[in-house]
Write a protein that holds these residues in place. Sequence first.
Motif, PDB file in Angstrom:
ATOM      1  N   MET A   1       1.019  -0.753   0.130  1.00  6.38           N
ATOM      2  CA  MET A   1      -0.262   0.186   0.058  1.00  6.38           C
ATOM      3  C   MET A   1       0.966   1.241   0.397  1.00  6.38           C
ATOM      4  O   MET A   1       1.625   1.751   0.866  1.00  6.38           O
ATOM      5  CB  MET A   1      -1.029  -0.041   0.948  1.00  6.38           C
ATOM      6  N   CYS A   2       0.421   2.445  -0.729  1.00  4.21           N
ATOM      7  CA  CYS A   2       1.231   3.513  -1.073  1.00  4.21           C
ATOM      8  C   CYS A   2       0.920   4.403   0.689  1.00  4.21           C
ATOM      9  O   CYS A   2      -0.019   4.426   1.054  1.00  4.21           O
ATOM     10  CB  CYS A   2       0.870   4.116  -2.784  1.00  4.21           C
ATOM     11  N   ASN A   3       2.122   5.125   0.415  1.00  2.84           N
ATOM     12  CA  ASN A   3       1.596   6.156   1.630  1.00  2.84           C
ATOM     13  C   ASN A   3       1.308   7.110   1.035  1.00  2.84           C
ATOM     14  O   ASN A   3       1.110   8.017   0.218  1.00  2.84           O
ATOM     15  CB  ASN A   3       2.886   6.271   3.185  1.00  2.84           C
ATOM     16  N   LYS A   4       0.893   8.162   1.762  1.00  7.05           N
ATOM     17  CA  LYS A   4       0.742   9.942   1.434  1.00  7.05           C
ATOM     18  C   LYS A   4       1.706  10.447   0.332  1.00  7.05           C
ATOM     19  O   LYS A   4       1.559  11.000  -0.312  1.00  7.05           O
ATOM     20  CB  LYS A   4       0.227  10.538   2.682  1.00  7.05           C
ATOM     21  N   ASN A   5       2.854  10.393   0.676  1.00  8.73           N
ATOM     22  CA  ASN A   5       3.599  10.923   0.292  1.00  8.73           C
ATOM     23  C   ASN A   5       4.357  10.356  -1.357  1.00  8.73           C
ATOM     24  O   ASN A   5       4.406  10.963  -2.069  1.00  8.73           O
ATOM     25  CB  ASN A   5       5.217  11.258   0.602  1.00  8.73           C
ATOM     26  N   ARG A   7       1.968   8.618  -3.185  1.00  5.32           N
ATOM     27  CA  ARG A   7       0.380   8.968  -3.769  1.00  5.32           C
ATOM     28  C   ARG A   7       0.730  10.179  -4.349  1.00  5.32           C
ATOM     29  O   ARG A   7       0.533  11.423  -5.139  1.00  5.32           O
ATOM     30  CB  ARG A   7      -0.017   8.945  -3.315  1.00  5.32           C
ATOM     31  N   LEU A   8       1.938  11.466  -3.575  1.00  5.06           N
ATOM     32  CA  LEU A   8       1.659  13.128  -4.328  1.00  5.06           C
ATOM     33  C   LEU A   8       2.285  12.744  -4.957  1.00  5.06           C
ATOM     34  O   LEU A   8       2.570  13.708  -6.468  1.00  5.06           O
ATOM     35  CB  LEU A   8       2.001  13.483  -2.202  1.00  5.06           C
ATOM     36  N   TYR A   9       4.154  11.950  -4.819  1.00  5.31           N
ATOM     37  CA  TYR A   9       4.856  11.912  -6.066  1.00  5.31           C
ATOM     38  C   TYR A   9       4.708  10.990  -6.944  1.00  5.31           C
ATOM     39  O   TYR A   9       4.527  12.145  -8.333  1.00  5.31           O
ATOM     40  CB  TYR A   9       6.051  11.207  -5.379  1.00  5.31           C
ATOM     41  N   GLU A  10       3.453  10.315  -7.135  1.00  5.40           N
ATOM     42  CA  GLU A  10       2.711   9.766  -8.377  1.00  5.40           C
ATOM     43  C   GLU A  10       2.291  10.988  -8.451  1.00  5.40           C
ATOM     44  O   GLU A  10       2.099  11.040 -10.504  1.00  5.40           O
ATOM     45  CB  GLU A  10       2.046   8.434  -8.048  1.00  5.40           C
ATOM     46  N   LEU A  40       1.681  21.287   0.990  1.00  3.34           N
ATOM     47  CA  LEU A  40       1.397  19.491   0.540  1.00  3.34           C
ATOM     48  C   LEU A  40       2.341  19.010   0.358  1.00  3.34           C
ATOM     49  O   LEU A  40       2.770  17.741   1.176  1.00  3.34           O
ATOM     50  CB  LEU A  40       0.351  19.540  -0.030  1.00  3.34           C
ATOM     51  N   ILE A  41       3.466  19.640  -0.229  1.00  2.00           N
ATOM     52  CA  ILE A  41       4.694  18.891  -0.382  1.00  2.00           C
ATOM     53  C   ILE A  41       6.449  18.966   0.389  1.00  2.00           C
ATOM     54  O   ILE A  41       6.785  20.719   0.207  1.00  2.00           O
ATOM     55  CB  ILE A  41       5.083  19.636  -1.999  1.00  2.00           C
ATOM     56  N   ASP A  42       5.945  17.980   0.607  1.00  2.00           N
ATOM     57  CA  ASP A  42       6.627  17.674   1.583  1.00  2.00           C
ATOM     58  C   ASP A  42       8.503  17.961   1.841  1.00  2.00           C
ATOM     59  O   ASP A  42       9.044  17.718   0.085  1.00  2.00           O
ATOM     60  CB  ASP A  42       6.919  17.236   2.999  1.00  2.00           C
ATOM     61  N   LYS A  43       9.509  18.453   1.870  1.00  2.00           N
ATOM     62  CA  LYS A  43      10.799  17.904   1.461  1.00  2.00           C
ATOM     63  C   LYS A  43      11.398  16.540   0.318  1.00  2.00           C
ATOM     64  O   LYS A  43      12.412  16.606  -0.034  1.00  2.00           O
ATOM     65  CB  LYS A  43      12.197  18.286   2.554  1.00  2.00           C
ATOM     66  N   SER A  44      11.193  15.160   1.709  1.00  5.42           N
ATOM     67  CA  SER A  44      11.766  14.318   0.855  1.00  5.42           C
ATOM     68  C   SER A  44      10.427  13.965  -0.390  1.00  5.42           C
ATOM     69  O   SER A  44      11.312  13.443  -2.151  1.00  5.42           O
ATOM     70  CB  SER A  44      11.754  12.821   1.227  1.00  5.42           C
ATOM     71  N   THR A  45      10.094  14.391  -1.034  1.00  6.65           N
ATOM     72  CA  THR A  45       8.843  14.622  -2.021  1.00  6.65           C
ATOM     73  C   THR A  45       9.219  15.457  -2.914  1.00  6.65           C
ATOM     74  O   THR A  45       9.367  14.872  -4.565  1.00  6.65           O
ATOM     75  CB  THR A  45       7.312  14.565  -2.376  1.00  6.65           C
ATOM     76  N   GLU A  46       9.750  16.771  -2.917  1.00  2.00           N
ATOM     77  CA  GLU A  46      10.304  17.807  -3.743  1.00  2.00           C
ATOM     78  C   GLU A  46      11.300  17.336  -4.067  1.00  2.00           C
ATOM     79  O   GLU A  46      11.914  17.305  -5.394  1.00  2.00           O
ATOM     80  CB  GLU A  46      10.540  18.847  -2.387  1.00  2.00           C
TER      81      GLU A  46
END
Length: 102
Positions: A1-5, A7-10, A40-46
Amino acid sequence: MCNKNERLYELMIKIAKETKYNAGHWYRYLRKFIKRDKILIDKSTEEKLLESSELTNFQKVSLKLALDETTKVHEYIINLNEKTKKKNFNKLMEKIRENEIK
């Protein structure tokens, strides 16, 4: 299952592909994730997005600037979320009617 980050990245990758050559469209999507009171975009997703080959160089630079609260790009994205002040709108319409702006 994907986490929130994840899903946001995708989602951001999908958006980047859809808006690859349309800066205005890209900015309108960014405004959904960058608001005055919350980003909503955290550092790791960025970081993942900036490393992705799916984003164009323009998208990477504009994303980085949009996430930096000290830049004009960030302010521009924030302003996309805010309503036009009626007073300013009325002045603009008045100038258009007077043919000062075409």
